[in-house]
Write a protein that holds these residues in place. Structure first.
Motif, PDB file in Angstrom:
ATOM      1  N   UNK A  82       0.832  -1.210   0.000  1.00  0.00           N
ATOM      2  CA  UNK A  82       0.000   0.000   0.000  1.00  0.00           C
ATOM      3  C   UNK A  82       0.862   1.253   0.000  1.00  0.00           C
ATOM      4  N   UNK A  83       2.158   1.093   0.279  1.00  0.00           N
ATOM      5  CA  UNK A  83       3.101   2.215   0.213  1.00  0.00           C
ATOM      6  C   UNK A  83       3.876   2.174  -1.098  1.00  0.00           C
ATOM      7  N   UNK A 258      14.215  -2.451 -11.882  1.00  0.00           N
ATOM      8  CA  UNK A 258      13.069  -2.566 -10.977  1.00  0.00           C
ATOM      9  C   UNK A 258      12.165  -1.352 -11.180  1.00  0.00           C
ATOM     10  N   UNK A 259      10.878  -1.603 -11.445  1.00  0.00           N
ATOM     11  CA  UNK A 259       9.912  -0.522 -11.618  1.00  0.00           C
ATOM     12  C   UNK A 259       9.115  -0.369 -10.330  1.00  0.00           C
ATOM     13  N   UNK A 260       9.265   0.798  -9.712  1.00  0.00           N
ATOM     14  CA  UNK A 260       8.602   1.092  -8.442  1.00  0.00           C
ATOM     15  C   UNK A 260       7.357   1.921  -8.706  1.00  0.00           C
ATOM     16  N   UNK A 261       6.295   1.668  -7.943  1.00  0.00           N
ATOM     17  CA  UNK A 261       5.096   2.496  -7.971  1.00  0.00           C
ATOM     18  C   UNK A 261       4.817   2.975  -6.550  1.00  0.00           C
ATOM     19  N   UNK A 262       4.966   4.292  -6.347  1.00  0.00           N
ATOM     20  CA  UNK A 262       4.743   4.887  -5.028  1.00  0.00           C
ATOM     21  C   UNK A 262       3.256   5.155  -4.845  1.00  0.00           C
ATOM     22  N   UNK A 263       2.741   4.770  -3.669  1.00  0.00           N
ATOM     23  CA  UNK A 263       1.314   4.952  -3.406  1.00  0.00           C
ATOM     24  C   UNK A 263       1.039   5.792  -2.168  1.00  0.00           C
ATOM     25  N   UNK A 264       2.022   5.859  -1.248  1.00  0.00           N
ATOM     26  CA  UNK A 264       1.815   6.607  -0.012  1.00  0.00           C
ATOM     27  C   UNK A 264       3.186   6.878   0.591  1.00  0.00           C
ATOM     28  N   UNK A 265       3.221   7.799   1.556  1.00  0.00           N
ATOM     29  CA  UNK A 265       4.478   8.045   2.271  1.00  0.00           C
ATOM     30  C   UNK A 265       4.653   6.966   3.344  1.00  0.00           C
ATOM     31  N   UNK A 266       5.913   6.672   3.660  1.00  0.00           N
ATOM     32  CA  UNK A 266       6.189   5.647   4.666  1.00  0.00           C
ATOM     33  C   UNK A 266       7.426   4.840   4.304  1.00  0.00           C
ATOM     34  N   UNK A 267       7.705   3.835   5.109  1.00  0.00           N
ATOM     35  CA  UNK A 267       8.894   3.002   4.943  1.00  0.00           C
ATOM     36  C   UNK A 267       8.494   1.610   4.454  1.00  0.00           C
ATOM     37  N   UNK A 268       9.314   1.027   3.587  1.00  0.00           N
ATOM     38  CA  UNK A 268       9.003  -0.271   3.017  1.00  0.00           C
ATOM     39  C   UNK A 268      10.287  -0.963   2.580  1.00  0.00           C
ATOM     40  N   UNK A 269      10.240  -2.289   2.515  1.00  0.00           N
ATOM     41  CA  UNK A 269      11.369  -3.070   2.016  1.00  0.00           C
ATOM     42  C   UNK A 269      10.934  -3.810   0.760  1.00  0.00           C
ATOM     43  N   UNK A 270      11.745  -3.712  -0.302  1.00  0.00           N
ATOM     44  CA  UNK A 270      11.468  -4.388  -1.567  1.00  0.00           C
ATOM     45  C   UNK A 270      12.548  -5.440  -1.811  1.00  0.00           C
TER      46      UNK A 270
END
Length: 525
Positions: A82-83, A258-270
């Motif tokens: 969701x991020x 790697x294609x990233x899609x940002x959806x919200x602010x916050x921290x995440x691990x890919x």
């Protein structure tokens, strides 16, 4: 047939039956012509059925087995989709990245400053019920567009107008609604939003007075240079990846495959990892499809030919039940591609191509993976399988885990020339063979299939071919001519028989009359 037929009136003979039996004998060559035509049609249809199978397999090879993602598919996992969600292509490294999103990218927009006029047509010049409005845009890099024209009908509503703006090449999304204004009041407002996000000045300029009136009626203002006012700049996305700060114009962007899609602010691990299981499934699918095609081809090449079972004539069918006809034709249709040289040659070449090492050429190849057996794919030991492939999954998995790119090259390595293209026909025989030897196994298969399909089309055509454009069709055309000629001849023969029997009947009738007269004379003496 002209003239009167005397059907046994004088002789008492069943002339109709006699002529019919005589014509059955006369028709035997015609029946053979029709049988030969039917055999050619069956053979043609068998060819076309296999050609369709080969073309489908060839398309599959191009669509899937020449793609790197088939051999080096990437599995991407996000700790919080969701991020940030992500996908990866085959060039992406196996890695884990920590991402902190601090700002999402937004798009620039324009808001109408005044109220939308009740009649948006006021003051606009319509010609034959239509008006065309002209704009130009300037992007963030200062590049100006060509003139963009939007044509509106006089009967259109405001919603129709906004829909036409949305479907134009103006590069914006238009919508209308009650929005909160700077003075804290709700007001009907038209909003244009740039379809591209990120910071940078994006300008829209009207090109004539009629367009200026149109925009004014929608509540927009223009400055001295005819650019729309009410502009609010978009913002770039801001984030850090593994501690490195970056800004992006769009919320969807690609870094290192790697294609990233940002959806919200916050921290995440890919996490990105090669999906060996999927690669194995893809190769299994290839082997299954190849074996299935081989089954169908070998089935026709080895199909029994029943020489005593000719196509049935119409009269023969009349004397048989539907089941008897079905069983007969099942054998009559069998074996028309038995040991066919085109198919035999084509698939013999494919088998040879699969078992021959891929030469390095200018582009090179990993010598540890330059032949199919080195990744665990071999032919079955049962010679009755006709060259089917089987997989040692343990050996294949090890190859994909250690050198997935080398496995890809073994299948899909290309040269400077596409062997199936028209340009490749300019190559000499020796050059073509050299390119063939340097090509990956799938490239070789596509080349051989291309040649085999074309050779079959020359012989059997396709569903759109005229008879005169392929070999079997020409033979069918010749038989059609022979059938027409023979049917005309049969009509003449039947007419001759009837003429002869009619003459006989007349003679017998006359003899009967004379005999009756004589008997009458004798009885009166």
């Amino acid at each position: 047939m002209n003239g009167i037929r005397f059907s046994g009136l004088a002789s008492g003979m069943d002339t109709d039956s006699i002529v019919k039996q005589l014509m059955q004998v006369e028709r035997l060559p015609l029946d053979r012509f029709k049988q030969e035509k039917k055999i050619l049609e069956w053979q043609r249809d068998d060819y076309r059925t296999l050609n369709k199978e080969m073309e489908q397999f060839r398309t599959y090879l191009f669509d899937k087995m020449l793609k790197k993602n088939t051999f080096v598919p990437k599995n991407v996992e996000s700790s919080n989709s969701t991020i940030v969600s992500a996908t990866a292509n085959s060039n992406a490294p196996d890695m884990t990245s920590s991402i902190q999103v601090t700002k999402l990218a937004t798009s620039s927009r324009w808001a109408s400053e005044g109220a939308v006029k009740t009649d948006w047509r006021e003051g606009i010049n319509f010609v034959d019920g239509k008006a065309t409005f002209a704009f130009k845009t300037t992007n963030a890099n200062g590049v100006e567009s060509e003139t963009i024209n939007i044509t509106i009908n006089e009967t259109d509503t405001v919603d129709d107008v906004l829909n036409k703006i949305n479907n134009s090449s103006l590069g914006i999304t238009a919508m209308k609604g009650n929005f909160l204004r700077d003075d804290d009041t709700m007001q009907e407002t038209i909003v244009f939003t740039n379809k591209s996000s990120g910071s940078g000045n994006y300008e829209i300029a009207v090109q004539d007075a009629n367009t200026n009136t149109f925009m004014s009626n929608l509540g927009f203002q223009t400055d001295a240079s005819n650019y729309l006012t009410g502009f609010q700049d978009g913002e770039d996305a801001e984030l850090t990846i593994n501690g490195m700060y970056t800004k992006q114009k769009s919320n969807t962007f690609t870094i290192s495959g790697v294609t990233y899609t940002l959806k919200d602010v916050g921290n995440v691990t890919i996490s990105t990892k090669t999906d060996v299981d999927l690669a194995i499934e893809n190769i299994k699918e290839f082997v299954d499809k190849y074996n299935d095609l081989l089954d169908k081809v070998n089935g026709k090449l080895n199909e029994t030919k029943y020489r005593d079972y000719r196509p049935l004539t119409d009269e023969q069918k009349e004397a048989m039940s539907d089941r008897e006809i079905e069983l007969w034709e099942e054998r009559a249709k069998s074996g028309h591609l038995r040991r066919d040289p085109i198919l035999s040659s084509g698939f013999s070449s494919i088998r040879t191509a699969l078992y021959t090492k891929v030469q390095p050429g200018d582009k090179g190849i990993n010598s540890d993976f330059d032949i199919l057996s080195e990744i665990g794919i071999t032919t079955t030991k049962n010679y009755l399988d006709g060259g089917k492939l089987e997989i040692d999954e343990t050996k294949l998995r090890k190859a994909l885990e250690t050198e997935p790119n080398a496995v890809y090259e073994l299948f899909a390595k290309t040269t400077d020339s596409d062997l199936s293209s028209k340009s490749s026909k300019d190559l000499t025989s020796a050059e073509r063979q050299e390119k063939f030897n340097e090509s990956g196994l799938v490239v070789r298969m596509r080349d051989i299939l291309y040649d085999t399909i074309n050779r079959i089309e020359e012989k059997a055509g396709n569903q759109y071919s005229e008879l005169e454009n392929y070999t079997i069709g020409k033979n069918i055309d010749d038989i059609n001519d022979s059938i027409d000629d023979f049917e005309r001849r049969l009509q003449q023969i039947e007419s001759r028989y009837w003429s002869q029997f009619t003459a006989m009947e007349k003679a017998i009738q006359k003899a009967n009359e004379q005999s009756g007269w004589l008997m009458q004379q004798f009885s009166s003496m």
